[in-house]
Scaffold this motif. Structure first.
Motif, PDB file in Angstrom:
ATOM      1  N   GLY B 145     -12.417   5.863   1.950  1.00 20.88           N
ATOM      2  CA  GLY B 145     -12.673   6.564   3.207  1.00 20.88           C
ATOM      3  C   GLY B 145     -13.538   7.794   2.992  1.00 20.88           C
ATOM      4  N   PRO B 146     -14.181   8.219   4.061  1.00 22.63           N
ATOM      5  CA  PRO B 146     -14.999   9.437   3.950  1.00 22.63           C
ATOM      6  C   PRO B 146     -14.123  10.644   3.640  1.00 22.63           C
ATOM      7  N   LEU B 147     -14.667  11.592   2.880  1.00 20.61           N
ATOM      8  CA  LEU B 147     -13.967  12.862   2.683  1.00 20.61           C
ATOM      9  C   LEU B 147     -14.094  13.674   3.971  1.00 20.61           C
ATOM     10  N   ILE B 148     -12.960  14.081   4.521  1.00 25.28           N
ATOM     11  CA  ILE B 148     -12.981  14.918   5.719  1.00 25.28           C
ATOM     12  C   ILE B 148     -13.048  16.372   5.266  1.00 25.28           C
ATOM     13  N   GLY B 149     -14.099  17.050   5.725  1.00 27.87           N
ATOM     14  CA  GLY B 149     -14.299  18.410   5.243  1.00 27.87           C
ATOM     15  C   GLY B 149     -14.669  19.375   6.337  1.00 27.87           C
ATOM     16  N   THR B 150     -14.692  20.629   5.976  1.00 27.78           N
ATOM     17  CA  THR B 150     -15.127  21.645   6.925  1.00 27.78           C
ATOM     18  C   THR B 150     -15.799  22.784   6.188  1.00 27.78           C
ATOM     19  N   ILE B 151     -16.344  23.688   6.969  1.00 25.97           N
ATOM     20  CA  ILE B 151     -16.992  24.889   6.452  1.00 25.97           C
ATOM     21  C   ILE B 151     -16.168  26.068   6.923  1.00 25.97           C
ATOM     22  N   ILE B 152     -15.915  27.011   6.028  1.00 25.30           N
ATOM     23  CA  ILE B 152     -15.200  28.220   6.446  1.00 25.30           C
ATOM     24  C   ILE B 152     -15.975  28.873   7.592  1.00 25.30           C
TER      25      ILE B 152
END
Lengths: 418, 418
Positions: B145-152
């Motif tokens: 699965g895709p890595l679920i990420g975010t930006i601070i």
């Protein structure tokens, strides 16, 4: 609180004031929705601030392909400021701030970074040019007048031995400065170590005989450790200069070699057309050269008057003056020496001297020396004679009447330049 | 003899064939006059060669301001090759060769580097990504699965403590990946060392409790020695990734940190608009990303589908595919993980999965997670639900019927994206 100020030429299908606010938001605390943690206090402390917006014209359609639509586009100047507390006095992070994602914004149909004004914390963090004009004159023994220089030509294809024998002829012609072409690096066809060893033997012998040591800018562009080793070899064989391609090594590469180097850094701007050819996207030389002077460039290429490239003379002259303008209001000036090159011959010397208003520059003529009808000695002599003509206030044509080298240059190169 | 091949889109007021020859000459043995030492043998050995010229259209006037004049401009594709013997397998010198002075030529009224094909000597010289997809999955414990990420976010203005408490909430939401914004570096307002220490305490505690270690890409962009120290601190506190702004550190900076690093390198492309916004000057992402993969980028930003910037979806999709295409015909593939970001929410997950044809990518949603009406846990859940919907072959709307987080995302973000 000290702030960084950047000035841009901006075009937008939105009102310019609105587009400026989008840029300030994107390049500091904002994103496409207002977030819970983005308090007024945080914005006041950390946000970028639109300082000035001046609409100069309106255009019927966007200059660059642009997602946002509008009835017309506004174009003009904006100034945005950032608190230095966010990124600190760091050139790599300054670049990401003033020349980062903003160029991609959908609200932008043209954007050029025109200038950047930096607080003195950058002067504390970066030593700048270690040699500049004074150090370069000391190492070449040339107390006054422009440094007459050339580029090894053909740019590529000469062996280390061939290169050394060309340098021999150039040294005998009385030249002050020679640089590798930026295409000549450290490949198997002409390894840098061999080239340095062969060339420096010639340079040192010539210096022993005549007292004049020609400054050779060896192109050490490469990886960090490789550049450090190459620099040390040049230094250890008695060399007095190294050259790097700025876009190839980057700001972190440049500061690393600056902090290691004991020789002047001759900074080549190849690839510069990427930032300068379009009137609608890019960075002005005035802004760009500030980064590299802080990073430690002693000599900075500015193209040449009546060059073989696409740049106008006005732009070249502005660049040459920028390099010789103090970086900060007080403290060290961080002055670099402008380097004129690209299709240069005796015909452009006067305009170059007028452009700088001084003789503190390097004048690199490739074809103008190597392609001179009387050979390299004729080429160098023609350039010295051109300097004399300017200093004596006589025309090149009059001065050439009794100077066959200058006369030959006018005849051979007049057509190309005019 | 192995050759480097570069393909360009070229426009010129001269016949395209002639302009291609000027570029080949300028970028190898030639200058504006034929020089004595430039023998036929030297040209054959060292010269660049025009391999192909295809005129595709004619235009009435030059697309960029251009010194040379002509009745009309020809525009099309050209291919030029160079012997690798001249520069050797050196990325910085390759850049000076295929993307150097040529952009400035007076004979050029538009020029874009479209692609570059490299001999295998570059594979011998550069190790490329040390982690890539497989290493990133191993370090995050996410097998598929895709890595679920975010930006601070806010990008800047949070203290180290604030950042750590946001990371705490994100970790609890089940997120895989978090990155610093490229504007958040190592300034006095949030020093990197403090940030790393505070954030890694949270990450390590969460990993101890749950077995899941969130990958944090700390922005270590800076000078070479500073980046090495920062990398070591991240590693020593148990961190699993560092981030660099590629244009800020340059190719020499990137290879230096690659050779030092023991963690994946998350590569940010801010400033990319300088090379991509104009249809008339620049570098294609297909060509550009090859340099940085060779230099060692494990994760490469490709913007996002339906992004907030100016780039088209077709271009984003081509970039994502380029990053996942083997670099050489044989030997290691040098695959990097594409990173989607910029205005991303659950609405763009399906298109991103379709674009890559795999789930081997990082999906970074800033506002899409932080700005989710139910908070970050809702944001992360909505993205996982969007992945499920695609995998189950149902529409987002249908899948959202019994999944309030996805429903809230569709409601909150639908307007911005569509």
């Amino acid at each position: 609180m000290a702030r960084i100020v950047a000035e841009y030429e901006l075009e937008s299908p939105l009102p310019l004031e609105h587009a400026a606010e989008v840029i300030a938001g994107e390049q500091s605390s904002g994103t496409f929705v207002r977030l819970p943690g983005e308090t007024d206090d945080l914005r006041a402390r950390s946000g970028a601030r639109v300082e000035q917006v001046t609409v100069q014209e309106t255009r019927a359609s966007p200059s660059l392909p642009c997602k946002r639509q509008g009835d017309q586009c506004q174009r003009g100047r904006i100034r945005i400021s950032w608190p230095i507390e966010t990124m600190g006095p760091s050139l790599p992070n300054l670049l990401a701030t003033v020349a980062g994602n903003l160029f991609e914004l959908a609200e932008v149909s043209a954007l050029r970074l025109l200038d950047v004004t930096l607080p003195s914390a950058f002067a504390d963090a970066y030593p700048g040019p270690a040699f500049g004009v004074e150090g370069t004159r000391r190492l070449t023994g040339l107390a006054e007048g422009p440094l007459i220089g050339t580029i090894i030509k053909p740019s590529v294809g000469l062996s280390p031995e061939d290169t050394a024998s060309l340098v021999q002829r150039l040294a005998e012609s009385g030249i002050d400065f020679i640089k590798d072409d930026e295409l000549q690096a450290n490949g198997p066809a002409c390894p840098l170590a061999d080239r340095v060893n062969h060339v420096m033997r010639v340079v040192n012998n010539h210096a022993d005989k005549t007292g004049k040591k020609v400054m050779i800018a060896f192109n050490i562009t490469g990886e960090i450790d490789e550049m450090k080793r190459s620099h040390d070899l040049v230094r250890d064989t008695g060399g007095t200069c190294v050259m790097v391609s700025l876009h190839s090594i980057g700001l972190a590469g440049m500061t690393a070699i600056r902090r290691h180097a004991e020789l002047p850094l001759h900074a080549h701007r190849n690839g510069w057309g990427l930032f300068s050819r379009s009137p609608d996207i890019g960075i002005s030389y005035v802004a760009w050269q500030k980064f590299w002077r802080l990073a430690g460039a002693d000599h900075l290429h500015v193209n040449g008057v009546a060059n073989k490239f696409s740049e106008s003379d006005d732009s070249v002259i502005a660049s040459a003056r920028a390099v010789a303008t103090p970086l900060f209001g007080e403290g060290p000036d961080y002055l670099a020496m402008p380097v004129f090159s690209s299709g240069q011959t005796a015909l452009q010397m006067g305009a170059s001297m007028a452009a700088t208003g001084s003789n503190d520059f390097i004048f690199c003529a490739g074809g103008g020396i190597m392609g001179h009808p009387d050979g390299v000695a004729g080429g160098v002599a023609s350039l010295r004679q051109a300097v004399e003509a300017v200093q004596d206030g006589v025309s090149l044509e009059d001065h050439a009447l009794h100077r066959p080298e200058l006369a030959a240059a006018l005849k051979a190169f007049g057509r190309q330049v005019q």
